[in-house]
Design a protein around this motif. Structure first.
Motif, PDB file in Angstrom:
ATOM      1  N   ILE A 530       0.856  -1.186   0.000  1.00  0.00           N
ATOM      2  CA  ILE A 530       0.000   0.000   0.000  1.00  0.00           C
ATOM      3  C   ILE A 530       0.894   1.239   0.000  1.00  0.00           C
ATOM      4  CG2 ILE A 530      -0.194   0.154   2.519  1.00  0.00           C
ATOM      5  CD1 ILE A 530      -3.208   0.743   2.085  1.00  0.00           C
ATOM      6  N   SER A 531       0.428   2.293  -0.620  1.00  0.00           N
ATOM      7  CA  SER A 531       1.277   3.468  -0.793  1.00  0.00           C
ATOM      8  C   SER A 531       0.685   4.695  -0.116  1.00  0.00           C
ATOM      9  CB  SER A 531       1.492   3.758  -2.286  1.00  0.00           C
ATOM     10  OG  SER A 531       0.252   4.066  -2.905  1.00  0.00           O
ATOM     11  N   ILE A 532       1.592   5.647   0.173  1.00  0.00           N
ATOM     12  CA  ILE A 532       1.198   6.927   0.743  1.00  0.00           C
ATOM     13  C   ILE A 532       2.058   8.006   0.091  1.00  0.00           C
ATOM     14  CG2 ILE A 532       2.782   6.679   2.711  1.00  0.00           C
ATOM     15  CD1 ILE A 532       0.756   8.268   4.390  1.00  0.00           C
ATOM     16  N   ARG A 533       1.457   9.144  -0.186  1.00  0.00           N
ATOM     17  CA  ARG A 533       2.176  10.263  -0.793  1.00  0.00           C
ATOM     18  C   ARG A 533       1.833  11.544  -0.041  1.00  0.00           C
ATOM     19  NH1 ARG A 533      -0.016  10.133  -5.346  1.00  0.00           N
ATOM     20  NH2 ARG A 533      -1.360  11.974  -5.275  1.00  0.00           N
ATOM     21  N   VAL A 534       2.859  12.251   0.393  1.00  0.00           N
ATOM     22  CA  VAL A 534       2.679  13.497   1.129  1.00  0.00           C
ATOM     23  C   VAL A 534       3.161  14.648   0.265  1.00  0.00           C
ATOM     24  CG1 VAL A 534       3.280  14.795   3.203  1.00  0.00           C
ATOM     25  CG2 VAL A 534       3.011  12.308   3.319  1.00  0.00           C
ATOM     26  N   SER A 535       2.333  15.666   0.125  1.00  0.00           N
ATOM     27  CA  SER A 535       2.690  16.838  -0.679  1.00  0.00           C
ATOM     28  C   SER A 535       2.593  18.077   0.202  1.00  0.00           C
ATOM     29  CB  SER A 535       1.752  16.975  -1.885  1.00  0.00           C
ATOM     30  OG  SER A 535       1.799  15.814  -2.695  1.00  0.00           O
ATOM     31  N   PRO A 536       3.738  18.566   0.714  1.00  0.00           N
ATOM     32  CA  PRO A 536       3.696  19.758   1.572  1.00  0.00           C
ATOM     33  C   PRO A 536       3.183  20.972   0.804  1.00  0.00           C
ATOM     34  CG  PRO A 536       5.808  18.619   1.749  1.00  0.00           C
ATOM     35  CD  PRO A 536       5.094  18.016   0.580  1.00  0.00           C
ATOM     36  N   LYS A 537       2.494  21.862   1.487  1.00  0.00           N
ATOM     37  CA  LYS A 537       2.114  23.135   0.894  1.00  0.00           C
ATOM     38  C   LYS A 537       3.388  23.951   0.641  1.00  0.00           C
ATOM     39  CE  LYS A 537      -2.284  22.219   1.377  1.00  0.00           C
ATOM     40  NZ  LYS A 537      -3.131  21.872   0.225  1.00  0.00           N
ATOM     41  N   HIS A 538       3.245  25.002  -0.134  1.00  0.00           N
ATOM     42  CA  HIS A 538       4.436  25.704  -0.599  1.00  0.00           C
ATOM     43  C   HIS A 538       5.316  26.208   0.535  1.00  0.00           C
ATOM     44  CE1 HIS A 538       6.972  28.020  -3.265  1.00  0.00           C
ATOM     45  NE2 HIS A 538       6.869  29.027  -2.409  1.00  0.00           N
ATOM     46  N   ASP A 539       4.725  26.556   1.659  1.00  0.00           N
ATOM     47  CA  ASP A 539       5.494  27.152   2.752  1.00  0.00           C
ATOM     48  C   ASP A 539       6.103  26.123   3.694  1.00  0.00           C
ATOM     49  OD1 ASP A 539       4.577  29.558   1.708  1.00  0.00           O
ATOM     50  OD2 ASP A 539       2.761  29.472   2.921  1.00  0.00           O
ATOM     51  N   GLU A 573      12.222  28.071   5.567  1.00  0.00           N
ATOM     52  CA  GLU A 573      12.759  29.327   6.060  1.00  0.00           C
ATOM     53  C   GLU A 573      11.986  30.490   5.442  1.00  0.00           C
ATOM     54  OE1 GLU A 573      15.328  27.904   2.585  1.00  0.00           O
ATOM     55  OE2 GLU A 573      14.255  27.063   4.299  1.00  0.00           O
ATOM     56  N   ARG A 574      11.925  31.607   6.163  1.00  0.00           N
ATOM     57  CA  ARG A 574      11.190  32.766   5.690  1.00  0.00           C
ATOM     58  C   ARG A 574      12.111  33.675   4.884  1.00  0.00           C
ATOM     59  NH1 ARG A 574       8.370  35.629  10.428  1.00  0.00           N
ATOM     60  NH2 ARG A 574       6.931  36.327   8.814  1.00  0.00           N
ATOM     61  N   GLY A 575      11.487  34.548   4.113  1.00  0.00           N
ATOM     62  CA  GLY A 575      12.256  35.470   3.293  1.00  0.00           C
ATOM     63  C   GLY A 575      13.086  36.430   4.128  1.00  0.00           C
ATOM     64  N   VAL A 576      14.125  37.018   3.508  1.00  0.00           N
ATOM     65  CA  VAL A 576      15.029  37.933   4.199  1.00  0.00           C
ATOM     66  C   VAL A 576      14.281  39.118   4.793  1.00  0.00           C
ATOM     67  CG1 VAL A 576      16.985  39.508   3.865  1.00  0.00           C
ATOM     68  CG2 VAL A 576      16.983  37.264   2.753  1.00  0.00           C
ATOM     69  N   PHE A 577      13.225  39.558   4.095  1.00  0.00           N
ATOM     70  CA  PHE A 577      12.507  40.752   4.540  1.00  0.00           C
ATOM     71  C   PHE A 577      11.217  40.430   5.306  1.00  0.00           C
ATOM     72  CE2 PHE A 577      14.982  42.205   0.834  1.00  0.00           C
ATOM     73  CZ  PHE A 577      15.768  43.149   1.476  1.00  0.00           C
ATOM     74  N   TRP A 615       8.090  40.105  -6.520  1.00  0.00           N
ATOM     75  CA  TRP A 615       7.377  39.480  -5.411  1.00  0.00           C
ATOM     76  C   TRP A 615       5.965  39.092  -5.875  1.00  0.00           C
ATOM     77  CZ3 TRP A 615       8.460  41.773   0.091  1.00  0.00           C
ATOM     78  CH2 TRP A 615       9.830  41.829   0.301  1.00  0.00           C
ATOM     79  N   THR A 616       5.357  38.159  -5.156  1.00  0.00           N
ATOM     80  CA  THR A 616       4.062  37.624  -5.568  1.00  0.00           C
ATOM     81  C   THR A 616       3.034  37.759  -4.455  1.00  0.00           C
ATOM     82  OG1 THR A 616       5.152  36.010  -6.995  1.00  0.00           O
ATOM     83  CG2 THR A 616       2.837  35.609  -6.487  1.00  0.00           C
ATOM     84  N   LEU A 617       1.879  38.289  -4.818  1.00  0.00           N
ATOM     85  CA  LEU A 617       0.736  38.357  -3.908  1.00  0.00           C
ATOM     86  C   LEU A 617      -0.238  37.260  -4.291  1.00  0.00           C
ATOM     87  CD1 LEU A 617      -1.057  39.880  -1.769  1.00  0.00           C
ATOM     88  CD2 LEU A 617      -1.992  41.146  -3.714  1.00  0.00           C
ATOM     89  N   ASP A 679       8.607  36.574  -1.646  1.00  0.00           N
ATOM     90  CA  ASP A 679       9.669  37.316  -2.310  1.00  0.00           C
ATOM     91  C   ASP A 679      10.012  36.665  -3.642  1.00  0.00           C
ATOM     92  OD1 ASP A 679      11.350  35.142  -1.859  1.00  0.00           O
ATOM     93  OD2 ASP A 679      12.411  36.079  -0.172  1.00  0.00           O
ATOM     94  N   GLU A 680      11.004  37.216  -4.321  1.00  0.00           N
ATOM     95  CA  GLU A 680      11.327  36.725  -5.666  1.00  0.00           C
ATOM     96  C   GLU A 680      11.872  35.306  -5.670  1.00  0.00           C
ATOM     97  OE1 GLU A 680      15.074  38.982  -4.328  1.00  0.00           O
ATOM     98  OE2 GLU A 680      12.909  38.917  -3.927  1.00  0.00           O
ATOM     99  N   HIS A 681      12.272  34.779  -4.497  1.00  0.00           N
ATOM    100  CA  HIS A 681      12.770  33.413  -4.399  1.00  0.00           C
ATOM    101  C   HIS A 681      11.672  32.415  -4.004  1.00  0.00           C
ATOM    102  CE1 HIS A 681      16.722  35.146  -4.805  1.00  0.00           C
ATOM    103  NE2 HIS A 681      16.537  35.897  -3.718  1.00  0.00           N
ATOM    104  N   GLY A 682      10.439  32.919  -3.860  1.00  0.00           N
ATOM    105  CA  GLY A 682       9.333  32.053  -3.469  1.00  0.00           C
ATOM    106  C   GLY A 682       9.263  31.797  -1.982  1.00  0.00           C
ATOM    107  N   LEU A 683       9.984  32.583  -1.184  1.00  0.00           N
ATOM    108  CA  LEU A 683       9.946  32.439   0.268  1.00  0.00           C
ATOM    109  C   LEU A 683       8.939  33.420   0.846  1.00  0.00           C
ATOM    110  CD1 LEU A 683      13.760  32.133   1.003  1.00  0.00           C
ATOM    111  CD2 LEU A 683      12.098  30.299   0.662  1.00  0.00           C
ATOM    112  N   ILE A 684       8.217  32.957   1.863  1.00  0.00           N
ATOM    113  CA  ILE A 684       7.131  33.770   2.380  1.00  0.00           C
ATOM    114  C   ILE A 684       7.670  34.944   3.192  1.00  0.00           C
ATOM    115  CG2 ILE A 684       6.775  32.484   4.529  1.00  0.00           C
ATOM    116  CD1 ILE A 684       3.696  32.818   3.851  1.00  0.00           C
ATOM    117  N   VAL A 685       7.061  36.096   2.987  1.00  0.00           N
ATOM    118  CA  VAL A 685       7.419  37.316   3.710  1.00  0.00           C
ATOM    119  C   VAL A 685       6.361  37.628   4.770  1.00  0.00           C
ATOM    120  CG1 VAL A 685       7.850  39.797   3.486  1.00  0.00           C
ATOM    121  CG2 VAL A 685       8.671  38.222   1.721  1.00  0.00           C
ATOM    122  N   ASP A 686       5.078  37.511   4.405  1.00  0.00           N
ATOM    123  CA  ASP A 686       4.005  37.742   5.368  1.00  0.00           C
ATOM    124  C   ASP A 686       2.754  36.998   4.906  1.00  0.00           C
ATOM    125  OD1 ASP A 686       2.829  38.662   7.656  1.00  0.00           O
ATOM    126  OD2 ASP A 686       2.385  40.665   6.902  1.00  0.00           O
TER     127      ASP A 686
END
Length: 775
Positions: A530-539, A573-577, A615-617, A679-686
């Protein structure tokens, strides 16, 4: 000349009006009124109105309307008006005024000869019926469509539709029953070519070409819900089903009991539910019998199965390109669980006619399952019956089990079948889930069943007994099915698997065939991979497994004993800013007078300018979002507004001091939203999650203080909008701090001198007082 033309025009206009058909109006319109109601008919002055009460077409020889009519029971009126030699359209209205009804009400009006005439009635045997069941040759076996009028009133008694349609009999051997199933068709020749009403609340469709009024087939005068119960129970698995809605039916004003409104399987059904071109589908039944389109591709499928060794995975992979194997497995499991005694004969399957389409199945006609005709049906080894070649013509001929036998020749599919069956027994077919649905469906029709049973010569007590047999079936069936699975596949034991879910906002978990959203525990089979697959959310990121396994986020294991599986997920890890650029004010609700649309205010808390190019909203998913334009810089201690519609925002807030960008291409839900800034690296800022707020005025939610980080939105302040300015809560805070500073300066006078003077004065006062006493 102009005068003559004008006179002729007026004459023609008056003449044409005189020749218009009279319009017949009922007051009130038909409906379910639960008490005596006075009915009036009107077609204007000098009109003569005639009506019938038995479904026949009205004419000048019918009852003449002479004044208001008091209705205290159930009356079907079919009326026509004559005026100036012109005849109105026939108007049909039904008044149900005898008692309360908890179900929707359907009234069918048609000339009685269409139903009961020896020569042409579709409800009777007629001249040429065989003398033994199923009375082949009888009128009710003929494909005769009859004109009729149909009205439907919802559970509150309000009109759903009232229109002319065609009706014919529907079903197989159930045509012999006194209450027969009817197919209802909207066609241009009757008037409107669609029934424009949302028949089923759980479907998106708001118009129908046809539908069924089903008598519950072989479950007639038993539970009256078996077929609908099983399709509703299987619905969460994703297998195609017919939706269900029970209704009370009247035919020509006569009470006809409960019939179940069901979707009719056709090209229109597929177009409505699967977004396909109705003219470009193949629909087959039984052993390749064409219902719509062509059977050519299905014959190729059968030929492939006969000539190909599906035990080889590469051949099975190729089969998956034109057969939805998962869908067939779900369909077969549902048939096995329900112990459908008519599964071989009643099969419906379909495909869209293009090179990438796959064959899929419709779970259909279950009235002979779930313990019907056999109280011990829950013990029956239907799995064995449905997965071997049977030397019988009916109900399970060898051709009807050919596909599943072919699929199970592949070991991977066999394991998939076993585990999917276990998944369904642990969830949708679990006895608690099934019993809850039995209770709901029983309660829905309970108040009407005493009338229904009496109408057809049975009793409420008999219905309750039949319901109890259904309850026994769903309570005991899982135990026996697991036993049959072990016998069929030579399995030795079951075990429990517990999945600890980190949280649906953190990751998605796909276990076996299930998409899990919470902790899960189920019964499975020993030694079946039997199999299991975990897909973390982006953060978030996958770290490992709590049992020490070194496999990645997707793993397959062979269970030997009870076990617990827990994926370990940690935040990225979170973004620099992060904590420098923050959401500061959100406008997600505007009253009608405000046209600014949605907007979001960012604030730079730091002491340096920050470039946020790229950056992405986003509102929910990292994949969906709005990219901040090139060259965007937020100065230190400054604001930036992001607007859904830049032009609309500037109309409401035209100030030159505002720094605004737009347009972000999604709106903010007033019911609640998840906002993220990357941010531009895909790391969350807020990020910010808010819910709906009961305020009808113009407002925003605002951060109470730039340093109030990591607090939930329900602790933000609701206040008037202040884009690109400090909000009221923060200004109040600043004023408070300023006042503190002022009083501190006053009281301390140069770092404590005030208190030195105060204390010295106090000591001098006490000394002087003591000196006076001594004197």
């Amino acid at each position: 000349m102009k005068l003559i033309v004008t006179i002729l025009f007026v004459f023609v206009l008056c003449f044409s009006r005189a020749q218009e058909k009279p319009e017949l109006v009922f007051t009130p319109i038909g409906g379910v009124y639960e008490k005596p109601t006075t009915v009036t008919m009107d077609a204007g002055e000098d009109a003569s109105i005639y009506y019938t009460l038995d479904g026949t077409y009205p004419g000048s020889g019918s009852f003449r309307y002479k004044g208001p009519i008091e209705v205290s029971d159930v009356k079907l009126f079919r009326a026509v008006a004559y005026k100036n030699g012109k005849r109105s359209n026939v108007v049909t209205q039904t008044y149900v005024c005898d008692r309360e009804y908890d179900l929707a009400v359907v009234s069918i009006a048609t000339h009685p000869d269409n139903l009961f005439s020896y020569e042409t009635g579709i409800y009777v045997k007629g001249c040429c019926a065989d003398t033994i069941e199923p009375y082949l040759g009888a009128n009710f076996w003929k494909d005769w469509e009859k004109p009729a009028n149909i009205e439907m009133y919802d559970e509150e008694g309000a009109l759903c539709f009232n229109q002319n349609v065609g009706i014919n009999l529907f079903g197989g051997f159930s045509r012999m029953l006194p209450q027969k199933s009817l197919a209802v068709f909207a066609r241009s020749k009757y008037g409107d070519k669609r029934i424009r009403y949302k028949l089923f609340p759980d479907r998106d469709s708001k118009k129908y070409k046809s539908f069924i009024l089903r008598n519950s087939g072989g479950d007639f005068l038993r539970t009256h819900i078996r077929d609908a119960f099983m399709t509703q129970l299987a619905k969460p698995t994703g297998v195609a089903i017919q939706e269900y809605r029970p209704a009370v039916v009247f035919i020509n004003g006569e009470y006809w009991g409960i019939q179940n409104i069901r979707e009719k399987i056709s090209e229109h059904y597929l177009a409505q539910n699967f977004d396909v071109d109705k003219e470009n589908v193949d629909i087959l039944r039984h052993n390749g019998v064409k219902r719509h389109g062509y059977s050519t591709n299905y014959k190729k499928l059968l030929a492939y199965l006969r000539s190909t060794d599906l035990s080889k995975d590469k051949n099975m992979d190729h089969l998956r390109t034109f057969v939805d194997v998962e869908d067939y497995i779900r369909y077969n499991i549902a048939e096995v669980y329900s112990d459908n005694r008519d599964a071989g004969g009643n099969i419906r399957y379909w495909r869209e006619r293009n090179d990438s389409a796959k064959w899929r199945w419709v779970f259909y006609d279950l009235d002979l399952g779930l313990g019907n005709n056999n109280p011990s049906g829950y013990k029956r080894n239907t799995l064995d019956k449905f997965t071997r070649a049977n030397a019988e013509a009916w109900p399970d001929p060898s051709w009807s089990t050919f596909i599943i036998r072919s699929l199970l020749s592949n070991k991977q599919v066999e394991n998939q079948y076993i585990n999917t069956f276990a998944d369904h027994l642990n969830t949708v077919y679990h006895q608690d889930t099934a019993m809850k649905l039995v209770d709901e469906m029983e309660a829905r029709i309970d108040s009407e069943m005493k009338y229904h049973q009496k109408r057809w010569g049975s009793s409420y007590e008999n219905w309750k007994h039949q319901i109890s047999l259904l309850e026994i079936f769903v309570k005991r069936r899982p135990f026996y099915v697991r036993k049959h699975i072990m016998q069929k596949f030579d399995l030795k034991d079951t075990l429990n698997i517990n999945i600890v879910h980190p949280g649906k906002e953190i990751c998605s978990v796909h276990f076996s065939s299930l998409d899990l959203e919470r902790d899960y525990n189920g019964v499975y089979f020993k030694n079946v991979p039997i199999s299991i697959r975990v897909s973390p959310k982006h953060d978030y990121k996958f770290v490992g497994w709590s049992d020490g396994s070194e496999e990645g986020p997707e793993r397959t294991f062979i269970p030997q004993k009870d076990l617990e599986i827990k994926p370990i997920i940690e935040p990225k890890e979170r973004g620099v800013f992060a904590d420098s650029i923050v959401f500061n004010e959100i406008a997600f609700f505007q009253p009608e007078a405000d046209t600014s649309q949605d907007w979001i205010e960012l604030y730079n808390r730091s002491n340096q300018a920050i470039e946020i190019t790229g950056w992405t909203l986003t509102d929910k998913s990292f994949k969906k979002g709005w990219n901040i334009p090139e060259g965007t810089v937020v100065p230190a201690k400054s604001f930036l507004v992001l607007a859904q519609n830049l032009a609309s925002f500037k109309t409401s807030y035209p100030g030159d001091t505002l720094t605004v960008l737009g347009d972000f291409d999604f709106g903010l839900s007033a019911e609640g939203e998840l906002l993220k800034l990357y941010d531009e690296h895909g790391l969350i800022v807020d990020s910010l999650t808010y819910t709906s707020i009961s305020d009808t005025g113009l407002f925003t939610i605002a951060r109470p203080h730039p340093d109030s980080l990591n607090i939930p939105a329900n602790r933000w302040k609701v206040e008037p909008p202040t884009p690109s300015y400090h909000n009221k809560a923060y200004l109040n805070y600043l004023q408070t701090e300023a006042d503190k500073a002022k009083w501190t300066k006053l009281f301390y006078i140069g770092g404590g001198s005030f208190f030195f003077i105060l204390i010295s004065g106090f000591i001098w006062f006490r000394y002087s007082k003591r000196k006076k006493r001594a004197a």
